[in-house]
Structure formats: C-alpha cells, structure tokens
Write a protein that holds these residues in place. Sequence first.
Motif, PDB file in Angstrom:
ATOM      1  N   MET A  99       0.831  -1.204   0.000  1.00 44.93           N
ATOM      2  CA  MET A  99       0.000   0.000   0.000  1.00 44.93           C
ATOM      3  C   MET A  99       0.868   1.258   0.000  1.00 44.93           C
ATOM      4  SD  MET A  99      -2.810   0.998   2.913  1.00 44.93           S
ATOM      5  CE  MET A  99      -3.667  -0.560   2.754  1.00 44.93           C
ATOM      6  N   MET A 100       1.820   1.310   0.930  1.00 42.24           N
ATOM      7  CA  MET A 100       2.667   2.494   1.046  1.00 42.24           C
ATOM      8  C   MET A 100       3.621   2.608  -0.141  1.00 42.24           C
ATOM      9  SD  MET A 100       1.527   3.893   3.744  1.00 42.24           S
ATOM     10  CE  MET A 100       0.581   3.487   5.217  1.00 42.24           C
ATOM     11  N   MET A 101       4.050   1.455  -0.678  1.00 41.48           N
ATOM     12  CA  MET A 101       4.951   1.481  -1.827  1.00 41.48           C
ATOM     13  C   MET A 101       4.270   2.097  -3.045  1.00 41.48           C
ATOM     14  SD  MET A 101       6.497  -1.664  -4.026  1.00 41.48           S
ATOM     15  CE  MET A 101       4.911  -1.864  -4.845  1.00 41.48           C
ATOM     16  N   ASN A 102       3.006   1.788  -3.235  1.00 38.30           N
ATOM     17  CA  ASN A 102       2.304   2.324  -4.404  1.00 38.30           C
ATOM     18  C   ASN A 102       2.280   3.849  -4.375  1.00 38.30           C
ATOM     19  OD1 ASN A 102       1.786  -0.174  -5.507  1.00 38.30           O
ATOM     20  ND2 ASN A 102      -0.191  -0.396  -4.500  1.00 38.30           N
ATOM     21  N   LEU A 103       2.142   4.436  -3.188  1.00 35.01           N
ATOM     22  CA  LEU A 103       2.176   5.892  -3.085  1.00 35.01           C
ATOM     23  C   LEU A 103       3.609   6.410  -3.149  1.00 35.01           C
ATOM     24  CD1 LEU A 103       0.317   8.345  -2.712  1.00 35.01           C
ATOM     25  CD2 LEU A 103       0.937   8.284  -0.296  1.00 35.01           C
ATOM     26  N   ALA A 104       4.533   5.726  -2.460  1.00 38.20           N
ATOM     27  CA  ALA A 104       5.923   6.169  -2.441  1.00 38.20           C
ATOM     28  C   ALA A 104       6.520   6.148  -3.850  1.00 38.20           C
ATOM     29  CB  ALA A 104       6.743   5.289  -1.505  1.00 38.20           C
ATOM     30  N   ALA A 105       6.122   5.172  -4.672  1.00 40.40           N
ATOM     31  CA  ALA A 105       6.639   5.093  -6.044  1.00 40.40           C
ATOM     32  C   ALA A 105       6.229   6.329  -6.833  1.00 40.40           C
ATOM     33  CB  ALA A 105       6.122   3.834  -6.726  1.00 40.40           C
ATOM     34  N   THR A 106       5.007   6.779  -6.615  1.00 44.63           N
ATOM     35  CA  THR A 106       4.531   7.982  -7.299  1.00 44.63           C
ATOM     36  C   THR A 106       5.334   9.198  -6.850  1.00 44.63           C
ATOM     37  OG1 THR A 106       2.316   7.048  -7.423  1.00 44.63           O
ATOM     38  CG2 THR A 106       2.504   9.409  -7.739  1.00 44.63           C
ATOM     39  N   ALA A 107       5.574   9.324  -5.550  1.00 42.88           N
ATOM     40  CA  ALA A 107       6.325  10.468  -5.032  1.00 42.88           C
ATOM     41  C   ALA A 107       7.789  10.420  -5.471  1.00 42.88           C
ATOM     42  CB  ALA A 107       6.245  10.490  -3.508  1.00 42.88           C
ATOM     43  N   ALA A 108       8.356   9.214  -5.574  1.00 41.55           N
ATOM     44  CA  ALA A 108       9.763   9.084  -5.949  1.00 41.55           C
ATOM     45  C   ALA A 108       9.972   9.287  -7.449  1.00 41.55           C
ATOM     46  CB  ALA A 108      10.294   7.717  -5.532  1.00 41.55           C
ATOM     47  N   GLY A 109       8.968   8.931  -8.252  1.00 46.98           N
ATOM     48  CA  GLY A 109       9.108   9.059  -9.701  1.00 46.98           C
ATOM     49  C   GLY A 109       9.378   7.725 -10.379  1.00 46.98           C
ATOM     50  N   VAL A 110       8.890   6.644  -9.776  1.00 50.76           N
ATOM     51  CA  VAL A 110       9.047   5.309 -10.364  1.00 50.76           C
ATOM     52  C   VAL A 110       7.726   4.938 -11.034  1.00 50.76           C
ATOM     53  CG1 VAL A 110       9.540   2.889  -9.896  1.00 50.76           C
ATOM     54  CG2 VAL A 110      10.671   4.677  -8.550  1.00 50.76           C
ATOM     55  N   ASP A 111       7.744   4.889 -12.363  1.00 45.71           N
ATOM     56  CA  ASP A 111       6.517   4.596 -13.113  1.00 45.71           C
ATOM     57  C   ASP A 111       6.211   3.103 -13.086  1.00 45.71           C
ATOM     58  OD1 ASP A 111       6.393   7.264 -13.767  1.00 45.71           O
ATOM     59  OD2 ASP A 111       7.476   7.002 -15.662  1.00 45.71           O
ATOM     60  N   ARG A 112       4.916   2.807 -13.115  1.00 46.41           N
ATOM     61  CA  ARG A 112       4.453   1.417 -13.224  1.00 46.41           C
ATOM     62  C   ARG A 112       3.449   1.355 -14.367  1.00 46.41           C
ATOM     63  NH1 ARG A 112       1.426   0.349  -8.505  1.00 46.41           N
ATOM     64  NH2 ARG A 112       1.182   2.601  -8.363  1.00 46.41           N
ATOM     65  N   PRO A 113       3.956   1.338 -15.589  1.00 45.47           N
ATOM     66  CA  PRO A 113       3.052   1.462 -16.742  1.00 45.47           C
ATOM     67  C   PRO A 113       2.043   0.326 -16.862  1.00 45.47           C
ATOM     68  CG  PRO A 113       5.286   0.891 -17.437  1.00 45.47           C
ATOM     69  CD  PRO A 113       5.366   1.244 -15.996  1.00 45.47           C
ATOM     70  N   GLU A 114       2.421  -0.876 -16.455  1.00 43.61           N
ATOM     71  CA  GLU A 114       1.487  -2.002 -16.585  1.00 43.61           C
ATOM     72  C   GLU A 114       0.382  -1.936 -15.532  1.00 43.61           C
ATOM     73  OE1 GLU A 114       3.635  -5.650 -16.308  1.00 43.61           O
ATOM     74  OE2 GLU A 114       5.108  -5.084 -17.821  1.00 43.61           O
ATOM     75  N   ARG A 115       0.749  -1.511 -14.304  1.00 45.89           N
ATOM     76  CA  ARG A 115      -0.141  -1.494 -13.144  1.00 45.89           C
ATOM     77  C   ARG A 115      -0.786  -2.855 -12.918  1.00 45.89           C
ATOM     78  NH1 ARG A 115      -0.206   3.486 -11.318  1.00 45.89           N
ATOM     79  NH2 ARG A 115      -1.719   2.951  -9.725  1.00 45.89           N
ATOM     80  N   SER A 116      -0.025  -3.893 -13.197  1.00 43.99           N
ATOM     81  CA  SER A 116      -0.511  -5.257 -13.010  1.00 43.99           C
ATOM     82  C   SER A 116      -0.027  -5.791 -11.665  1.00 43.99           C
ATOM     83  CB  SER A 116       0.021  -6.156 -14.131  1.00 43.99           C
ATOM     84  OG  SER A 116       1.442  -6.253 -14.037  1.00 43.99           O
ATOM     85  N   PRO A 117      -0.688  -6.817 -11.122  1.00 51.45           N
ATOM     86  CA  PRO A 117      -0.214  -7.427  -9.870  1.00 51.45           C
ATOM     87  C   PRO A 117       1.215  -7.943  -9.990  1.00 51.45           C
ATOM     88  CG  PRO A 117      -2.459  -8.136 -10.357  1.00 51.45           C
ATOM     89  CD  PRO A 117      -1.988  -7.394 -11.564  1.00 51.45           C
ATOM     90  N   GLU A 118       1.572  -8.480 -11.181  1.00 54.98           N
ATOM     91  CA  GLU A 118       2.915  -9.021 -11.361  1.00 54.98           C
ATOM     92  C   GLU A 118       3.962  -7.896 -11.304  1.00 54.98           C
ATOM     93  OE1 GLU A 118       0.358  -9.562 -13.384  1.00 54.98           O
ATOM     94  OE2 GLU A 118      -0.135 -11.625 -12.818  1.00 54.98           O
ATOM     95  N   GLU A 119       3.661  -6.770 -11.931  1.00 50.80           N
ATOM     96  CA  GLU A 119       4.589  -5.639 -11.909  1.00 50.80           C
ATOM     97  C   GLU A 119       4.727  -5.099 -10.476  1.00 50.80           C
ATOM     98  OE1 GLU A 119       3.267  -1.757 -13.297  1.00 50.80           O
ATOM     99  OE2 GLU A 119       4.952  -1.781 -14.725  1.00 50.80           O
ATOM    100  N   THR A 120       3.605  -4.979  -9.780  1.00 53.22           N
ATOM    101  CA  THR A 120       3.645  -4.512  -8.384  1.00 53.22           C
ATOM    102  C   THR A 120       4.492  -5.452  -7.527  1.00 53.22           C
ATOM    103  OG1 THR A 120       1.478  -3.462  -8.565  1.00 53.22           O
ATOM    104  CG2 THR A 120       2.231  -4.007  -6.356  1.00 53.22           C
TER     105      THR A 120
END
Length: 401
Positions: A99-120
């Motif tokens: 949960m916190m990683m998904n927000l921290a990635a946005t703040a850090a600038g790490v894109d997750r283009p797939e937004r799939s469970p496997e990518e997460t």
Amino acid sequence: MSATPTVHTVTTYEEARDAFRQKHLRQALYDAGEVVMADVLVNLHGDAHRARRRLENRLFRRDTRERDERTRFPAVVAETLAPHVAIGRAELVSLSHEMMMNLAATAAGVDRPERSPEETHRLYEYMMRFIEGATLAHYTGDREAKRAEVAAALDAFDAEFLQPSIERRRAALDAVAAGALDADELPQDVLTVLLANEDQLELGPEVVRREVCFYLLAGAHTSATAFVRTLDHVFEMSETAPADAERARDDLTFLQRCTHETVRLQPSSPIALRRALEPLTLAGGQAVAVGDEVVIDLMAANRDPAAFGPDADAFDPHRALSPGVAPWGLSFGLGMHACIGQELAAGGDPAADTGPDRLYGLVPVAVQAVLAAGAHPDPDRPPQLDPTSARGYWSAYPVRF
C-alpha cells in the motif's frame, strides 16, 4: 581526530534534542548501508544537504500533502485493500508495504506502466531488498552476502523501472524547454526535480538512482511499520480499553493520537547515530572529539519520565504533553535532518493544527480504512516478530475481515 573514537550515548529527552541540533554532528546511522544510502539526502551534510533539501521540500508543501491525503491516497488504499477484503483475510506486513509502496513510487518518480499485480510484486521485491540494504547495521546474518544481493537488485531495478522512468521525464523536460509543454504539467516527483537540476546539484547517475530508491524505501517502509504497529496497539486496546478501541475506529483525531503514541514508543529506528566533525560539548557535559560517535537512544529519550510523565513506558493516547514536547517524541528527528516526509506520514502536531482543514497523515488514514473494513487478528495464526532484525519488526501479522 582521537586515535580511538569514543562512543557517547545520550538517553534523556533534553540531551537528545540538543544532540540533534548540534551542527557539527553529521548523520552516521546508514554508513553500513551505503550500498543503497550513500550520498542520499539523509546522509548529506552542510551546503550539499541544504541545496538538495531546498529543492525536494517543494514536494512536501501543504497543497501537495492535501492532494495526497484527500485524493491520491484513498484511491490507493481502496485499490490495495479490496482483493484482501474480498477473500476475508490479509497479512498486514506485506499489505502495508504494498500500500505504502504504491504511493511512495509515485512520489519518488518510479513509473508502473502495466499497473498489473505481477509488476507490483516485482517492484515490491526490489523495495524489500533496498530496505534490507538501508538497515544493514541491524542485520544479524551475513552482511557481505546481503550487500551483494542488494547491489544486484539495484541493477535489475535500474534496468526495469528507473531508466524507462528517466526517459519519460527527460522527454517531458525537453518538451517544456521547446515550449511544447507547460511546466505545471511535469510530474510532481523527486526524479523530475533531480533531473531538472542535475547540473546545479552535480549529481551522477548512481546518486540519482540511490536517491530515488531512498524515497521509495523510506516512504514505504517507515509508514508501513508504523501502520502495523498502530493496528497492533488498537487490537490490544480491544482487550484492555474497549471504549478507546471503538473510538479509534470512528474518530480520526483520536486515531492520529494513537499513531503518534505508537511512533513515540516504537520509533522506526531505535537509535540515531551521529559522528563529530568538530570538537563540541553535549548538553550533559560530555566532551566530544572529532570522529567520536554520538548515539541518541530514542527508545530511552522517548520514554523519559521528565518529558512524558511517570508512566512514559505505557501506551496512552490520552497522554497530556507539556508545551514544546512533540507527541511522537523525537522519532522523526530534529533540526537539519528532521524527516522530510513527517507531516505527510503522520500529519502535524494536533496542538498546532486544529482548523477544519487539518490533515491527519497517511498512516492514520490507512489504519482507519483497514479498521472500517472490519480487520481483527486471525485467531488461528498469531503475529510473528522478525528473528533476523534487532529493530523489533513484525515479519507476519495475519488478520481477518
């Protein structure tokens, strides 16, 4: 410098406050974790620290925190929590980090283009390696083997996530320079700030990589740890103070006090460590030579009866505090190295932020969401502490909904 550096330990609240404010003491807690922490913001000192912090502070202004707490984060919590509620159970340690990683990635600038469970899941695995690297000083296993494992994870993360994120931001910055994109449309994240100012800051690619990893792990790990520990206290109150446990589910102001009391008693790191750059004298009268280490015992300072009363060891969200004493103690540090994300994670001091637009912080908001979903400890699977860490982390905390 003295031939044999001496270690000075401060244990009282006032002595710890003084040590944090000594400008000739530099950060030393993460020296063992330099594989992922070398030259990141929290390890810088003096002009280099001021220059980078001035740029990155803009990402933690109130308008940004308000957007995160009221718009961006509730959607992340709902998305992360939904599949666990659907099956009626969850493991809080992994859930909180995801949960916190998904927000921290946005703040850090790490894109997750797939937004799939496997990518997460892949990003989560990288982040957990980075956390192990940052806390190597407290690792009880083979440190060299763990350091090599972390370095390999950094390389893989760089190829899979960071370089594509850099390419997208360089293209956006070029578009702004060409007048094809308004600067307000740039991503609001650490990576964009670093790339836009890399000449001014004289940053090499390795430093940019570690800085982004630092925001990813720090933003996720410290908040996730506070999240699980706060829930543990609320669950315990169900047995010892049922009215307070019920209030925590409905009263976000009270739940924020529970979070602050949790952070005071269980800081993310049990100590802060500083190394002297100049001779100095601590508030307790100890003479510190160049190269000496100063250990700020946060577990002791945050439980100092002189600051928190005779029951300072007890969890008490009703605790009355003297003026100038923070409800979270010194867990977020003080002075030049105070945690840059403190107010984002836990909100401001309730004594100072009393208006109708007050912000509570991401951890209380996330804890309330989990309580509202009906979380309670799994009676068949008790929580387990991590035997490989001296920091008192939970390794598993199963719950049911």
